[in-house]
Structure formats: structure tokens, C-alpha cells
Write a protein that holds these residues in place. Structure first.
Motif, PDB file in Angstrom:
ATOM      1  N   GLY A  47       0.804  -1.218   0.000  1.00 60.73           N
ATOM      2  CA  GLY A  47       0.000   0.000   0.000  1.00 60.73           C
ATOM      3  C   GLY A  47       0.836   1.266   0.000  1.00 60.73           C
ATOM      4  N   GLU A  48       2.114   1.162  -0.353  1.00 63.95           N
ATOM      5  CA  GLU A  48       2.979   2.350  -0.280  1.00 63.95           C
ATOM      6  C   GLU A  48       3.251   3.002  -1.624  1.00 63.95           C
ATOM      7  N   LEU A  49       2.809   2.357  -2.679  1.00 63.06           N
ATOM      8  CA  LEU A  49       3.056   2.926  -4.000  1.00 63.06           C
ATOM      9  C   LEU A  49       2.136   4.125  -4.232  1.00 63.06           C
ATOM     10  N   ASP A  50       2.704   5.280  -4.576  1.00 61.02           N
ATOM     11  CA  ASP A  50       1.865   6.426  -4.949  1.00 61.02           C
ATOM     12  C   ASP A  50       2.184   6.759  -6.401  1.00 61.02           C
TER      13      ASP A  50
END
Lengths: 235, 235, 235, 235, 235, 235
Positions: C89-92
Motif C-alpha cells: 500500500g505504499e506505491l503512490d
């Protein structure tokens, strides 16, 4: 059409902000040449160039810097710089919005603070390339009006066109035109300085740039012209 | 780019609405020629022509009707008509908005009712000429969607460009393009049929039309193209 | 309206770029099904999916990947991939603009380079979601026209709508329409494959998607339709 | 969403300007019903109706006047008038722009001068129909702000949608929404009063109007809604 | 113009999202004061402030937080917070798009989740400042409509103007106006609380803000007004 | 900001087209005064004035002609004319579109043909008044580019603002600005010449015009300015 271009007079200064080397030539190259010929000092701030494989050939930072210097010389540019050469190819200027604004406002060699230009040329808003959009936004922000005693504010702000910018979903008003017929040869010479960038045919060929300038000229009934988005014209 | 143009197939019909003779050629002439060559029937409804002194030479209604017929023949048009020839020069179509809609919907020879076209070509909204604006509005209204059993509705509606329509304060989205390289010669022949209208140089010269089509082509990487505003594309 | 959709013929290829799983179904799902049924190969590049709590239920990457596969199968998609699954959930993706352009141009399984599509479907510009905007910009840039011998360029580029995209401050021209009446059942089946995403009521319910498609259909006098922004239609 | 609609309070007055009978019902009918139910007086100025063959059936002025009266009664309208009944079918309101402005400003029974409304509902700018465009322009001009002691100025000006107005080349901002779920039955009754105008299917059917209102409602998560262009909201 | 502002009633709540301290006052300060005076609770979420040299003087985080508190108190704000104070000056909110949306949706003290406001005030889209653009986009995304049982959705969403936002290449529709004549003194007091930000003359002077509000008032025939872009008005 | 205004030099000529007397003063009056003071010849073509009751007082054609002459004299105008005085009040210029174009192109005293101006000032497109729209369209058409040897074409075309034109649903780009601080007194004198038109307060008061010019000035950091839409700037 012999009036001073946008009212600029000999001794006035103009600043052109280019995302990468060649943007200053492909878009407003003829206008730079005409302004220089009419005694206006033109300075060019090029944001970055990186070593990368591109269009089949290699793009080496140092080679591109030489091409840039040669093209600027051909156009009659007074001073020019590549601010952030990127030899590793890791710089993504889209993520450095605040630093970009600072660069355009305050670069020690070529910037709003050092040049204090009457006219500022920036990429137009509608370019599809993410770097052009980032530079457009930053340069637009840097061009805001300041109060008396504040930072220098250019009276004239114009958006120029990139080579492939007809591919855009954003309509802009291309209401300003400069007759560059007498300076097409010079622009062509500057284009040819970009040996690693220009192609024999297709969107990045000298022939295609000529066609775009000729079509722009035809709407003025002259041989060649360049068109601009007039974001600010203050007199 | 060898797909059927806008999906039109041999035997399909297209209707072109032109304010005056030559508008059908200057704007979409190459596309008409290509469609005709690919087996699509093209019909042209020209609204009016008047006897008037114009651009230094006289424009006689009967002469212009002959030019129109010749140009349509060159392009491969199936049927064409000038609906309201105006020998006295007193017709002002701007004041006949309702009659214009009726004309386009129901003219007995060439209209939506008689041609029942898949595709409708109309002047784009941004033309500066009052007659082009009036015809645009009327044709746009006539092209509205009808329910089952109602009047015929064209699935495809495209706005074409007038010769001087780059002079416009209205931005439109010129998103549709047709490669007309193989039909430039035909378009040129049709342009030359307009002896009283075309000039040796300037906006109304064959050379200028060629330049516009070449610039449009360059953005597709082909020799010549025509561009359109795609008001409706329904499949 | 029995003409080939946008002129695409059996054997032609289309590429759909979706920010997350379900975007390809909610927006252009009926059109994908119709194209597939008419013999056009459709490939789907889904950019990312992450493990996150969302709308009250948990969204697990692996579950969503299964839903995506099932939906694509229902629609008749030839090949599909989720390029950047994001388990932490850290990919932006907003901060990876350059990488996104590369992905769409050159992903080894499903991309412009491997599919070489006639038609490209991308999120429209007006979506309010930051990821949709990032993917729109990257896909638009990737779709630019290249010269002969350059990268493959799709002749047709269409923007599709997201489920909540009527919430937008950007007006776009939704001028292209596809009658999907015969494929609504298929689209519904694909929507239902998204068990973790669709809700019983509200914007993310099957009923709401149906209502939007029915309203789009009503403006064509058919039962269901999907609408698109026609960024490029080149023939 | 239980706040007073646009801030209008019981005893406030609204004026609806309709080009022809049924426009007041198809566009803002549910909102009229809701306002009336909430104690706001609604007055309707209908510009004209003519005897004409239309959509296969005859449209007789006197019959349409009765339909109009019946629909207004159903919606709870306080007062209504058809200003320029046109029994000969020769009136072209497009050519009477100045008289139209005067009508809306000063008609002796229902106008800005007599009603002095807080809110004014006018056709939106984007309607394709020439009469709707003429009425829009005139009503917009009549709604300009006057100084103290000058003509009455409505604080709220809203553009409503015509039945076929999704066919428009002009993008407008449909930012205002009214939940009319509780008044759909009333709107339906008013629609049915228009026996000569409404069709069993297609754009002019009750079913199609319902679909449009349901789709508008879905973007608010309610059953039915009407949307408006908020030209002025002054508090 | 004594109707409830946008229909908001005593006891209703409004949320103002401000990129930096002073944005809430310069743009919608008079409207905040009027709403508070009419019994509407106003909450202010300020995103960030950083220690930086700016316009010649130093901007210390703690000093600016005090100014903010003082200004909010003057305007009658119920609750306010600066979410991300940035003492090192290293925070670039442009690169934190996802976190910004979360902040506005779910900040534990002042957010959509805690305030559950009827009305949401956000920076308009056209501000040239990169931080304003980032906050606009995030707040716009956070304001999307949710289904029943979903996150709270504001019925009213308004874009307010920044001090220098007339410098914009994006046209927006400034259709909503609030007569703030009776609250200009209060706004002025709040402006004066910003000792480190306001200047004696130029764009950031009290006099310039007054001039803008007076000009806005003149188009309503009142002394002072504030204008807004009405992104959503749902009743 | 001491550069020549739009590059116009002493001896150059400008043509201002005004729908009615006072439009030339309220919109571009300060710019006319500045140009005249800098040696540019300014000519004013006023289209019409009619005898009518208006704003409570009577407007007599002959009185208004005197006011016009007095205002032009104050501004330093070289030559001026009212082309179509309308003593019966029956002229509706909206229905004379073709004649209007002819008037602006060829009026024997003040027109494009006789003045051959470098710069043309026309009403902007967004004015709500039907006469202003008609004059805008006609003047815009008359300003189209002609080929060599054709009719004279102005290099510079600017749209000016009417007194109530902030009431507009058409966004235009007001990108050109002229510092008129040194000429406000002169403009005020010209405004006062319009005894029958100007009011003590409200939109048509000297005070309101001053406020608009002061707000325009504030965005340039000067006392007073006028803003324009730059339709064409060709050099």
C-alpha cells in the motif's frame, strides 16, 4: 507589421525558459533571432538534460550541452545555462515543483532575479509532456505580479509551442504571432545544431518545423511565423 | 490508417452542407474525394450564392453555379444543388434561421429527408463569417437525435473548416483527421474549378489551402490531411 | 448503427489502460464486449491494485487480481495484466509520472509496444481521482504521434468515464457513443465479478452503472450505450 | 439535503421563462413542484406557441394553451401566460431579440417587473434549438444587475435543460442539483398533460425524461433530481 | 438579498480547507464572518505552514500559528487546526497527494469525517500556486458524492479565491456571490492579525483585498462582496 | 511599464468600434487617452444611438450625439462619427448583420478602409447586450486577415469591456492590460460628458467605473488600468 515586437525596445531583456535543450529553438527560435537582431537581449534558462537512449540514438549530456550552446549562439542569445544536467538519468523534475519555482525565480546566472526581463517566454500549458507541464506550472507561478519593491515581474508573458504540442486536450488561445520570415534561415541553422535530436522526417524533422511555421505564416499572409499564447501583456 | 473512414462502408451515404459554393471543397474536399473513391455516396447541399462584387472581381450567380457543378464532379459527388440562388443580392440568411433548419431537414432534392445519410458534414461552429455561423446553427439543430420512427438522424456529424477559420475566438476540438494524401490532386482540381473565387496568393489561394492540409498531415506523419470537429460519432 | 465501431475491423487490436481493476469494466466494459464479439482483439493493462481497507471491506491484492481476471474473461479480453501490484500500500503512482509513461509504452506483456493497437482507451481527463489523472496524463503522453519508423502510434484514442466522474470541474466533449444494448448482460456479469468493489446501492452499484448506461442510451434512442471523449480519430 | 432550495423561503417568488409550452415541465418541472410545495410562488412566462404540423400530429395553438394551463396547475404554478400565441405560424422570435428582452422585463401579467422574483429560471445557453437560444439570450440580458432604485434584479438565475439539450456543442457547468424524488409523480402528471407533445418512446417520452432525472438523481444518491447551470447565486 | 446564504441554516456546519494560514481570511473571510454571525458553525482545516524567509521577513511556524488562531477568533470560527506544521521547511505537499485526500477526509480534529459539514469551502482550481493546486485537487476528490451509509458528503462545495489568483490561465465560473458589506470590518481585523504576511501595499495589502471585495460588491450593487465558484449546490 | 502600448508608435492609427455612445469611454477610455497622448491617432466609429426612454430619463438622439462629441474631444480622439442615428427607435441592428460588417469595413468617414488602423478595438464577445454581441460579431468578421493587395487588416485586435459585462456566461481571456493611472482624470471628464447616461450610483456611475479600473490596476500594482481580450497581436 514593422512595429516593435510586443513593444519591446533595444536594450530590453527577455528570458526564455526551456525544459530541455532544443525547446527554445523549435518553439520560439525565430522570435529569439528577430528580437536579438532588433537589439533585445535574450537569455535562456534550460532546466535539464539527461543521458538517455532516445529515438534510437544515445543522448549524452555533454553532447547535448554543446548542441545547446551552438544553437543559442546561432540565434544570437546573450547568455544561456543548463541548470540541472542529469548524468544519471534519475532526476524527475515533476516531483520537484517547489525547487523549480525557486530555480526560475533565483538561479544565480539566468533567472528572473538576475535578468529582470521585460518579457518571459515559457512552455504553453497544453504540452502533453510531463516535464513541459511541470516547467509551465513553475514558470507561470514565478511570473506572478509582485508589489512595488517586491521581486521583479515581467510585463509580458508568452507561452510557446513544443514540437509535438498539437497533440493536446487543452485548448489554448494562440492569439499572438510574430513574423519570422527574415529569420527562418537562422532558426534552421539552430535546429541543425541539434544533431542528436532532429530526425530526417516526422515530427522532429526540420521539414516539419518549417511546415508548422509556414502554416502559421499563412494565416498572417507572410512566409513564416511563430505563434504564442499571450498570458500577460501589460503596458 | 487503412480502416474505413469513420467506419463508413461502400453504399453508405454522406451529406455535406455548404453555405456557399467552394466551402465543400476548401474544407472537406479531400475527404469527399476519398469517401467517393471508397464507394460512399456523397451529396452536397449548398445553401446560397449571390451576384456580388467580391475580392475585386464580379461574382455572377450562374458562373458560380457552373464552378460548383464542376468542382463537385471532380470530387466524385453523386448529387448536388444550390438551394437558394440569390440574383438580387438581397437574401440575408442570418435572418432566416427557421427556414434554414427546414431546408436542411427537408429540401426535396438534397437533404436529410431525401439522402438519409450516415454522415453529415457541416461548417464548424467557430467560423467568423455570419453566414457560416447561421448554417452551422441550423445544420446542428437539424442533426438532433430523433426517436424510432421519427426523422432520419445521422450517426456521424463532423464540423469542417473554412478557409479563413483560423481567425476565430471560439476554440473547438479538432480531434478527427482524414489522411487525404492520395486525393490532394483531386482536391486541387476542384479548387481550380473556382476560377472566380481562388486567388494567386493569400488565404484564398490553392497554395494556402495546400499549406493548411500539409500542416494537418504533418501531425499525422502523412503528406496531406483534413481535420474535423467530431460533434457526434455513434456506432 | 451497424457500421464497424470507430471503423475497427476483425483482427484489429485495442488496448485499454485502467488505473485499477474494475475501471475497464465500469467505463468501457460494454464496448470491450462488443468489440470482442465483432472480432477485435482487446488487451487490458491495469496499472496497480493495493491491499487497503476501502468502503468498509478489505481489498486484498490477490483477491482483486482474481476478480480482474474473471471480469476480463467475461468481457472477452484477449490478454490482461496488473503491472504494479502493491501489497504494502505504499506505491503512490502520482509521483511516478515518468515510469508510468514508460510502462504504457513498453510493458513487456501488454503495452503499446507489444500490442501495437489501432485503438487506445484511456481514462478521461476529468476524473477527480488523483490516480486516474496520473494515468490519463501518462497514457495521453504515450499516445503522441510518432514519425515513420518510430514507436507505434494508435490511430484512435478514446477517453472513458469512471464511475464517479460526473463529479468533475473539467468539461470534456463526450462526443463518441457506442450502442452496447446487446452487451449489457455481459457487462453486468463482469461488474458482478467485482465482489469486493461493487455495492448494493450508491455510485458503486450495478444499478447505478446501468442507469448511467441507460441514460447514455436514451440520447441515442437505444437501450444502453457508453460515451467517450474522442481525443484522436485518424483515418 | 433538507435545506431550503437555493435558500428560497416561503413567500419568495420565482419566475420561469419557457420558450414554448412543455419546456417549463420537461426541464424544471420537479423543482417547480417542490418549490410550490415549500411555499414559494412560481410564475411561468411562456413566450410563444404556434399552430404547426409537428412530429406527425397537428399542434393547434388553442389545444396547446390548454395543455399548458393543465400542466401548470399540476405543478402548483401561481400564475402563467403564453405571451405571443402565433396562430399563423409566421412569428420568428429569433428576429425579435429586442422585443423579447422587453417582454421578459415588462410583460404586464408575468414578467420581472410584475413578479419581482428572487429566482429566475431560464433555458440554458447550450440548447440547440434556435428559439431556446433566442430566449436564453434575451432572458440573460433581462437578468443583468441594476443599481439601487433601478429595475428589479433576481438574486438567483438558473439555466434549465431542454429535452434534447444533451445534443449541444457548448459545454456548460451543470453544478446545481435539486432532489425532486418526492415530486416525480407530480412532474409525470404534468408531462402527461401534454398529449400532443409527448411520444410513447424516444427523446420526447415520459420514460426518457424519467431516465434523465433518474441519472441526475444517481449522482446525488437519490431517486430523481434535476440539474441546473447556476448563472448567478447572490446572497 | 436577505435569504439564508446558500440556504444554510443556524446549526448547520461549514468546513473551510486552507492551504496556509491567511488563505481562509483573504478569500472567504467575510463569508465566514457572515455565516458565523447567522449561526452557522464554521471549522477551518489549515494544511501546513513552514518556517521560511518570505517577502523579506521571516515566517516562523509558531508565530504564524498564533496569527492564524487570532484571525479565526476574529471571524468567529468554531474550531481550527494547522494539520502539518513544517518547522524544517522540507515538506512538499505536492508530492503527498494521497495523504492530502486522507487528511481532508479523516483528520481527527477538523475534517469531513468529524465536522460532517453541509458546506465545504476549498481553494478554486485556478490558483497559480502549486500548493493551492494540490489542496484544490485533494479537497475536490474528498468531496465526491458517496452512497447511503458511506462517508459524509457535503451538499455544497464552493471554490474561493486566493489573493493573487487573478493571475491564472484557467477560466472558472465565479457565479456565486455573498454580500459581506456588514462584515468587512471583521474581515479587516482578521487580515490585520496576519502581521508577518500582509504588506503596506501591493497584492498582499489590506487595501488590495478591500479593492477586490469592493469591485465584487459593485457587480451586486453593494459595498463589499466575495465571489465563489459553485462546484456543487445540491438541495 | 514604459514600453509603447502594444508596440504602437507615434503616427500609428487605431480604430475603436462602439455600439452606442459611451461604450468607447466606459471600456477603453483611459487607453484612448493614453494612446492619443503618446501620439497615436484614435478614430471612433459609433454604430447607432436612438431616441428612447431609458433608465427613467429620456435619451434624445441629438443630445447624445453632443455628449459623444464632447467625450471624444476630452479623450483626444482625432475623428468620430455616429453612423446610424435612429430617431424613430425602430432600427434593430441584430437583424442587419451583413450591413454591419460592410459599415465597419467601408464607412466613408471612419472605417477600416478609410483609417487603415494598426489596432482595432471592438466590444468583447461576452457582453450580454444583444447590440454589443451583434457589433462584436460584425467587427470580428471585418477584422479577418486579407492577402497582399486585399483589404486592410489590423495587426492588433483587442476586445474591451462594457460597463455591465461582468454579467456574462462566456469566459474570455482578459490577458492584456494598460496602465491608465495618468489618464484617469481624463477618462472621468469624458464619462461626465455623458450627462444623460451616467447615474449617481450603481453600475452606470463614475464611481463604479473607477472601482473596476482600480481593481484592474491592483492586479498590476498600479492605481488604474483597463483590461482587454487580445484577439490578435501580430508583429
Amino acid at each position: 507589421m514593422s512595429n516593435p515586437v510586443f513593444g519591446l525596445l533595444p536594450g530590453d531583456r527577455a528570458l526564455v525558459v526551456a525544459p530541455h535543450p532544443d525547446d527554445e529553438t523549435i518553439g520560439p527560435g525565430g522570435t529569439i533571432a528577430r528580437l536579438a537582431a532588433e537589439g533585445v537581449e535574450v537569455h535562456v534558462l534550460c532546466v535539464t538534460v539527461r543521458t538517455a537512449k532516445m529515438y534510437g540514438s544515445e543522448s549524452v549530456t555533454s553532447v547535448r550541452a554543446e548542441e545547446f550552446a551552438k544553437a543559442c549562439a546561432a540565434l544570437g542569445v546573450t547568455d544561456s545555462v543548463i541548470a540541472w544536467p542529469d548524468e544519471t538519468g534519475e532526476l524527475d523534475i515533476c516531483n520537484r515543483q517547489r525547487a523549480l519555482v525557486d530555480l526560475i525565480e533565483r538561479h544565480e546566472q539566468v533567472s528572473l532575479a538576475t535578468v529582470r526581463p521585460k518579457a518571459l517566454f515559457i512552455p504553453s500549458a497544453g504540452g502533453f509532456h510531463q516535464d513541459h507541464q511541470a516547467v509551465h506550472r513553475a514558470a507561470f507561478a514565478a511570473a506572478r505580479m509582485h508589489g512595488p519593491g517586491g521581486k521583479p515581474t515581467p510585463s509580458i508573458v508568452l507561452g510557446y509551442r513544443g514540437v509535438e504540442d498539437r497533440w493536446s486536450a487543452l485548448s489554448e488561445e494562440w492569439w499572438a504571432h510574430v513574423d519570422t520570415s527574415a529569420h527562418w534561415e537562422t532558426k534552421q541553422e539552430a535546429l541543425r545544431a541539434y544533431g542528436t535530436q532532429m530526425r530526417a522526417s516526422g515530427p522532429r524533422s526540420v521539414e516539419q518545423v518549417r511546415l508548422i511555421d509556414a502554416a502559421a505564416g499563412s494565416s498572417l499572409a507572410v512566409d513564416h511565423a511563430e505563434t504564442f499564447v499571450p498570458y500577460r501583456l501589460a503596458y
